[in-house]
Design a protein around this motif. Structure first.
Motif, PDB file in Angstrom:
ATOM      1  N   SER A  46      -3.290  -1.661  -4.023  1.00 29.22           N
ATOM      2  CA  SER A  46      -3.781  -0.971  -2.895  1.00 29.22           C
ATOM      3  C   SER A  46      -5.164  -1.622  -2.515  1.00 29.22           C
ATOM      4  CB  SER A  46      -3.751   0.561  -2.861  1.00 29.22           C
ATOM      5  OG  SER A  46      -2.619   0.940  -3.092  1.00 29.22           O
ATOM      6  N   ILE A  99       0.780  -1.114   0.181  1.00 33.98           N
ATOM      7  CA  ILE A  99       0.155   0.050  -0.033  1.00 33.98           C
ATOM      8  C   ILE A  99       0.804   1.271   0.126  1.00 33.98           C
ATOM      9  CG2 ILE A  99      -1.985   1.220   1.354  1.00 33.98           C
ATOM     10  CD1 ILE A  99      -2.557  -1.515   2.568  1.00 33.98           C
ATOM     11  N   VAL A 105      -5.072   2.067   8.511  1.00 30.43           N
ATOM     12  CA  VAL A 105      -4.463   2.318   6.906  1.00 30.43           C
ATOM     13  C   VAL A 105      -5.044   3.338   6.488  1.00 30.43           C
ATOM     14  CG1 VAL A 105      -4.372   0.820   4.750  1.00 30.43           C
ATOM     15  CG2 VAL A 105      -4.392  -0.385   7.139  1.00 30.43           C
ATOM     16  N   PHE A 106      -6.297   3.769   6.212  1.00 25.86           N
ATOM     17  CA  PHE A 106      -6.890   4.869   5.770  1.00 25.86           C
ATOM     18  C   PHE A 106      -6.266   6.019   6.244  1.00 25.86           C
ATOM     19  CE2 PHE A 106     -10.469   1.725   4.396  1.00 25.86           C
ATOM     20  CZ  PHE A 106     -10.125   1.754   3.054  1.00 25.86           C
ATOM     21  N   CYS A 161      -0.247   1.734  10.298  1.00 27.56           N
ATOM     22  CA  CYS A 161      -1.047   0.559   9.741  1.00 27.56           C
ATOM     23  C   CYS A 161      -1.151  -0.676  10.864  1.00 27.56           C
ATOM     24  CB  CYS A 161      -0.631  -0.026   8.481  1.00 27.56           C
ATOM     25  SG  CYS A 161      -0.730   1.370   7.188  1.00 27.56           S
ATOM     26  N   VAL A 167      -8.275  -1.660   9.222  1.00 27.71           N
ATOM     27  CA  VAL A 167      -8.114  -0.818   8.088  1.00 27.71           C
ATOM     28  C   VAL A 167      -8.431   0.565   8.179  1.00 27.71           C
ATOM     29  CG1 VAL A 167      -8.532  -2.913   6.642  1.00 27.71           C
ATOM     30  CG2 VAL A 167     -10.333  -1.406   7.493  1.00 27.71           C
ATOM     31  N   VAL A 224      -5.644  -3.904   0.946  1.00 27.80           N
ATOM     32  CA  VAL A 224      -6.576  -3.441   1.989  1.00 27.80           C
ATOM     33  C   VAL A 224      -7.422  -4.293   2.194  1.00 27.80           C
ATOM     34  CG1 VAL A 224      -8.185  -1.875   2.373  1.00 27.80           C
ATOM     35  CG2 VAL A 224      -6.237  -0.904   1.641  1.00 27.80           C
ATOM     36  N   CYS A 225      -8.040  -5.168   1.308  1.00 32.59           N
ATOM     37  CA  CYS A 225      -8.994  -6.192   1.399  1.00 32.59           C
ATOM     38  C   CYS A 225      -8.332  -7.338   2.043  1.00 32.59           C
ATOM     39  CB  CYS A 225      -9.533  -6.522  -0.174  1.00 32.59           C
ATOM     40  SG  CYS A 225     -10.640  -5.316  -0.617  1.00 32.59           S
TER      41      CYS A 225
END
Length: 263
Positions: free
Chosen positions: A111, A68, A128-129, A169, A125, A115-116
């Motif tokens: 990415s 990512i 992560v965002f 993350c 997540v 993420v999934c």
């Protein structure tokens, strides 16, 4: 640097293309990993009583977060090289052997998949965002600077958010996250100096190049780091100092051997 278009599908290849050398990119990534690994390891060991399970989750999380990170970074590289460069006062023109949209879409897909997979693996997540937003904002602040000299400061912000990206993350403890800038202190110093040298050259201003050995730079910051955090979090820094010293000793012995043979 001549490249085949399909190679641009590979993560990190845009970075290698811009630097013009795989060796340079590999050295930078290895240094980041060495510095970051102790911090991640102690956090995951605290979360999981089983060391094997901790290492599995650490490796998986690091791999996905890294994909990512590089995807966001390389999208920003393309934006900078194609769009932002047009309004700079001292532009660095770069051309790609593929359509820029090709790179942007491929990195966007990587990415999304990463993420999934992090969601399925029960990583947070939302963090992560947050990391993606912080890095993107740092790039935005950097890209709106028209004058190269002002970019020295925004570049330091980009590097800091880069080094924070993977820990943010994967680590859900603010206590551990505060250690990241301390761990990466020497590398941030080197980044700022190199940005200073690079941008001044754009204005034809000659500056002495910083060419100090790594044991000197990391050795200066080591006592400060030891006063601020436990030594186990900066094992990577200590390893770099010892490795650099061993290389220095090896070079000295080699010179003595050559001079002895010559005489």
């Amino acid at each position: 640097m001549k490249s085949r278009p399909l190679l641009f599908l590979i993560p990190y290849y845009v970075t290698v293309y811009r630097y013009g050398s795989f060796k340079i990119v590999f050295k930078k990534l290895t240094t980041e990993l060495i510095l970051m690994l102790p911090l991640l390891y102690w956090h995951f060991q605290f979360l999981y009583s089983d060391i094997i399970l901790a290492l599995v989750y650490l490796s998986l999380g690091y791999l996905l977060a890294n994909i990512i990170l590089v995807s966001v970074y390389e999208i920003q590289y393309v934006i900078n090289d194609i769009v932002v460069v047009k309004r700079e006062d001292k532009p660095s023109i770069r051309s790609y052997p593929v359509r820029p949209l090709f790179v942007v879409i491929s990195r966007g897909v990587y990415s999304l998949v990463a993420v999934c997979l992090m969601l399925v693996s029960r990583f947070d997540v939302i963090r992560v965002f947050v990391a993606i937003v912080l890095l993107s904002l740092a790039f935005l602040l950097h890209n709106i600077q028209k004058y190269k000299l002002k970019r020295i400061y925004t570049f330091a912000l980009i590097r800091l958010t880069r080094y924070l990206f993977i820990p943010l993350c994967l680590i859900d403890s603010h206590h551990y996250l505060l250690y990241v800038p301390i761990v990466f202190m020497p590398l941030l110093f080197v980044d700022i100096i190199q940005a200073y040298e690079y941008n001044l050259k754009k204005y034809s201003i000659e500056v002495p190049k910083m060419d100090y050995p790594w044991y000197y730079i990391y050795g200066i910051f080591l006592p400060i780091q030891l006063m601020l955090i436990d030594w186990k979090y900066i094992i990577g820094n200590i390893m770099i100092v010892l490795f650099s010293i061993s290389r220095y000793i090896k070079r000295c012995l080699k010179r003595k051997l050559i001079s002895k043979n010559a005489s």
